[in-house]
Design a protein around this motif. Structure first.
Motif, PDB file in Angstrom:
ATOM      1  N   THR A  35      -1.110  11.016  -6.397  1.00 10.06           N
ATOM      2  CA  THR A  35      -0.446  12.319  -6.340  1.00 10.06           C
ATOM      3  C   THR A  35      -0.546  12.902  -4.936  1.00 10.06           C
ATOM      4  N   ALA A  36      -0.431  12.062  -3.929  1.00  9.48           N
ATOM      5  CA  ALA A  36      -0.595  12.505  -2.545  1.00  9.48           C
ATOM      6  C   ALA A  36       0.431  13.572  -2.185  1.00  9.48           C
ATOM      7  N   ASP A  37      -0.050  14.656  -1.591  1.00 12.38           N
ATOM      8  CA  ASP A  37       0.824  15.744  -1.144  1.00 12.38           C
ATOM      9  C   ASP A  37       1.385  15.470   0.245  1.00 12.38           C
ATOM     10  N   ILE A  38       0.586  14.813   1.095  1.00 12.73           N
ATOM     11  CA  ILE A  38       0.984  14.500   2.467  1.00 12.73           C
ATOM     12  C   ILE A  38       0.500  13.099   2.794  1.00 12.73           C
ATOM     13  N   PHE A  39       1.330  12.326   3.483  1.00 15.67           N
ATOM     14  CA  PHE A  39       0.956  10.999   3.950  1.00 15.67           C
ATOM     15  C   PHE A  39       0.574  11.108   5.430  1.00 15.67           C
ATOM     16  N   ILE A  40      -0.547  10.505   5.783  1.00 15.04           N
ATOM     17  CA  ILE A  40      -1.028  10.519   7.166  1.00 15.04           C
ATOM     18  C   ILE A  40      -1.074   9.087   7.679  1.00 15.04           C
ATOM     19  N   HIS A  41      -0.512   8.868   8.864  1.00 17.42           N
ATOM     20  CA  HIS A  41      -0.598   7.545   9.483  1.00 17.42           C
ATOM     21  C   HIS A  41      -1.319   7.682  10.811  1.00 17.42           C
ATOM     22  N   LEU A  42      -2.387   6.896  10.980  1.00 20.75           N
ATOM     23  CA  LEU A  42      -3.258   7.006  12.142  1.00 20.75           C
ATOM     24  C   LEU A  42      -2.882   6.061  13.273  1.00 20.75           C
ATOM     25  N   GLY A  43      -1.783   5.340  13.133  1.00 26.50           N
ATOM     26  CA  GLY A  43      -1.314   4.526  14.246  1.00 26.50           C
ATOM     27  C   GLY A  43      -1.191   3.051  13.922  1.00 26.50           C
ATOM     28  N   ASP A  44      -0.537   2.330  14.849  1.00 27.68           N
ATOM     29  CA  ASP A  44      -0.106   0.951  14.625  1.00 27.68           C
ATOM     30  C   ASP A  44       0.862   0.901  13.449  1.00 27.68           C
TER      31      ASP A  44
ATOM     32  N   GLN B 207      10.255   2.998   2.944  1.00 34.81           N
ATOM     33  CA  GLN B 207      11.331   3.978   2.790  1.00 34.81           C
ATOM     34  C   GLN B 207      11.023   4.975   1.684  1.00 34.81           C
ATOM     35  N   TYR B 208      10.566   4.479   0.542  1.00 39.05           N
ATOM     36  CA  TYR B 208      10.314   5.374  -0.589  1.00 39.05           C
ATOM     37  C   TYR B 208       9.155   6.319  -0.297  1.00 39.05           C
ATOM     38  N   ALA B 209       8.118   5.816   0.373  1.00 39.92           N
ATOM     39  CA  ALA B 209       6.990   6.679   0.722  1.00 39.92           C
ATOM     40  C   ALA B 209       7.424   7.795   1.661  1.00 39.92           C
ATOM     41  N   HIS B 210       8.334   7.490   2.580  1.00 39.49           N
ATOM     42  CA  HIS B 210       8.868   8.534   3.461  1.00 39.49           C
ATOM     43  C   HIS B 210       9.761   9.506   2.691  1.00 39.49           C
TER      44      HIS B 210
ATOM     45  N   ALA C 244       0.827  -1.209   0.000  1.00 39.39           N
ATOM     46  CA  ALA C 244       0.000   0.000   0.000  1.00 39.39           C
ATOM     47  C   ALA C 244       0.859   1.255   0.000  1.00 39.39           C
ATOM     48  N   TYR C 245       1.956   1.251   0.764  1.00 40.58           N
ATOM     49  CA  TYR C 245       2.851   2.404   0.764  1.00 40.58           C
ATOM     50  C   TYR C 245       3.447   2.620  -0.623  1.00 40.58           C
ATOM     51  N   GLY C 246       3.883   1.517  -1.237  1.00 41.65           N
ATOM     52  CA  GLY C 246       4.492   1.632  -2.554  1.00 41.65           C
ATOM     53  C   GLY C 246       3.515   2.113  -3.600  1.00 41.65           C
TER      54      GLY C 246
END
Length: 613
Positions: A234-243, A284-287, A225-227
């Protein structure tokens, strides 16, 4: 006797060393003003400065042993550092973008010297960073600086890039101070629009896209999913809600995803697990390509965490109840919290409130993003399995809280201020499903908002009573997809499920990146869709449910509408980018409900309450 000039040189060197330790925010978080829990950078600089003394004594009286090399002789700007090379083991990351600054992150691990030695605790690694407006890193850096890291913080580096322009994309890179030819991968990041920017001017007038993730268990599958999000949206910001990580061990060997170590307990355990997760190339690439805004849930510490325990480690009046990990809850929480702040590109907001990660981002007048902590901060006791009957009797207690009084007051005040400053949207990023969900046996999840009903009602009352529109709640944790109108539970008088009349907002809850959804995956896709159909029929507010696929969703918003697209990964047992958009939803500004027909009346998986004929 040491000359005055030498003494002043050492003082200048000490000051420079302290500055470079302080530039690395990891040394100061999460416990800025608590030296007994944090890192005393003055003491660390003294430890490092001991090596500079060899340059200030007569050679005849000095035993010429091997010592860490320095990079030039001026101690005021180049103190003793490791000069045998570094390895940027986990690429780069960025996070918590403001209008003029953003957090940059990397990890710089020292390489052995030619004799095979590694630095002892007294020798820091020095890294420099530069931020550019151009992707080829040409021109003059917009911002730059140097920072130290050391074994004390697992060789992590977290700096704040400043003096940036609002709503602008940037590129950054770290290098080894001692050898600038050794550099990290190039990262890309961005700032957000200043708070007074008109909504239709944010992001250059183009819609802004957020990619939303939760529940990424390493041993349960590959982080496809990250990849996919990084390469196909074209996501401008990635949000992680936990876990973001899981403390458990489990068995992922059959898919090549066995976790290292044991159930997490010590600072070493948490660091090791974070390091293994961050070794995943898609993560890593998503970050590397975009800034992240993150919060934790329970598994960043341990399962079903609350303010004084977890499902298998609790502090009691008689002392600690020990878990299989061998540590009591307080120790685990301190270790997990520290490691999280070392490894994540997150800001520490309040020096006097060390566990606070709840915070707000104003993105022009387009939206406010309020990130909550409904798990670790001041959550009252939750369902720990063995106490379920007791918790069921507490679910309607008025004083019961998921958030603690301080955070709740802050949230309500933030929502009101967002309306008053005329932001179009209010997005609440938090961990657990907000809307009531009655399960197939007629019960509810007491570990979600259903176990804290008065707290939920206070938030809904605030929205209704103050006529606060365009509120969007995000949730993870459940490992399934849920899309609902926001209304008081079981309210069939003021709320109409068919039209959405009477709703005050919308909830978008997402499945896990990899974590299993149990009931939904016990059969095939057809069986899972039948389960989803039962859920939407049993729950008034719930408009769509899906639990068979792992994945994520995006929100694309402008001043007139918000659109949510749910992505399903076809297979997470091996690395691939095979996915499809399973459902699309729209919310028009001012309507406070999902636009009808919901998802256009058609989805590719899961079940709608009112599908098209």
């Amino acid at each position: 006797m040491r000359s005055l000039g030498v003494s002043l040189l050492l003082i200048a060197g000490a000051s420079a060393i302290v500055d470079k330790f302080n530039n690395n925010l990891v040394f100061r978080s999460p416990f800025f003003d608590e030296p007994q829990f944090g890192h005393d950078t003055v003491a660390l600089s003294r430890r490092t400065l001991q090596f500079t003394k060899r340059d200030q004594v007569p050679a005849g009286g000095f035993k010429d042993e091997k010592y860490p090399g320095f990079y030039v002789s001026d101690l005021s700007n180049a103190p003793f550092i490791w000069s045998s090379g570094v390895n940027f083991t986990h690429s780069v990351a960025s996070g918590d973008p403001y209008d003029t600054s953003v957090i940059l992150w990397t990890r710089a691990v020292p390489l052995p010297s030619s004799s095979g030695q590694l630095p002892d605790q007294s020798v820091p690694v020095c890294v420099s960073y530069k931020v550019f407006a151009e992707s080829d890193l040409s021109g003059k850096p917009v911002d730059s600086g140097e920072a130290f890291t050391s074994y004390d913080v697992d060789w992590t580096v977290k700096v704040e890039a400043t003096r940036l322009k609002a709503d602008t994309k940037y590129y950054f890179q770290f290098t080894d101070c001692a050898n600038p030819s050794v550099s990290s991968p190039v990262g890309s990041t961005r700032t957000v629009a200043s708070s007074n920017t008109p909504a239709d001017k944010v992001n250059g007038g183009k819609p802004m896209t957020l990619a939303v993730f939760s529940c990424s268990q390493y041993q349960a599958g590959w982080f496809n999913a990250y990849g996919y999000a990084a390469q196909n949206t074209t996501a401008d910001i990635f949000i992680h809600l936990g876990d973001y990580i899981y403390e458990s061990v489990g068995n992922g060997a059959k898919i090549g995803r066995a976790v290292e170590g044991r159930e997490l307990a010590t600072i070493h355990d948490y660091r090791q697990r974070l390091g293994q997760y961050r070794s995943d190339p898609d993560l890593q690439y998503a970050h590397q390509i975009a800034p992240w805004i993150v919060v934790w849930d329970d598994h960043e510490i341990a399962n079903n965490a609350w303010k004084a325990g977890t499902s298998n480690s609790n502090d009691t009046a008689q002392g600690c109840t020990f878990s299989p990990s061998g540590a009591c809850f307080t120790d685990r929480k301190l270790a997990g919290t520290r490691a999280y702040h070392e490894w994540m590109p997150i800001r520490q907001l309040d020096a006097k409130d060390q566990l606070r990660i709840w915070r707000n981002f104003q993105v022009g007048k387009l939206f406010d993003l309020s990130m909550l902590d409904t798990r670790q901060y001041e959550r009252d006791i939750t369902d720990l399995t063995y106490n379920r009957a007791v918790i069921d009797t507490l679910k309607d207690v008025p004083q019961r809280s998921l958030m603690g009084a301080n955070q709740e007051r802050w949230l309500l005040d933030t929502l009101s201020k967002s309306k008053n400053r005329r932001a179009v949207w209010r997005i609440i990023g938090q961990q657990i499903v907000f809307t009531q969900v009655v399960n197939l046996s007629g019960g509810i999840n007491l570990d979600a908002w259903d176990g804290y009903r008065a707290n939920r009602n206070r938030i809904l009352d605030h929205l209704y009573n103050n006529q606060i529109s365009n509120t969007i709640v995000l949730a993870g944790d459940s490992h399934a997809n849920w899309v609902s109108d926001l209304a008081h539970a079981n309210d069939t008088v003021n709320y109409d499920s068919a039209t959405g009349r009477g709703a005050i907002g919308v909830e978008f809850a997402g499945t896990g990146v990899t974590s299993s959804s149990g009931t939904f995956t016990k059969g095939n896709l057809t069986d899972s869709m039948a389960v989803s159909a039962q859920y939407v029929n049993k729950n008034i507010d719930l408009q769509w449910n899906e639990g068979f696929f792992r994945g994520f969703f995006t929100l694309t918003l402008d001043s007139s509408a918000l659109n949510a697209t749910y992505y399903s990964m076809r297979n997470v047992t091996y690395r691939n980018l095979d996915a499809f958009a399973s459902a699309n939803f729209s919310v028009k500004a001012g309507e406070n409900r999902i636009s009808r027909p919901v998802a256009g009346g058609k989805v590719l998986s899961g079940a709608l309450k009112y599908p098209a004929n």
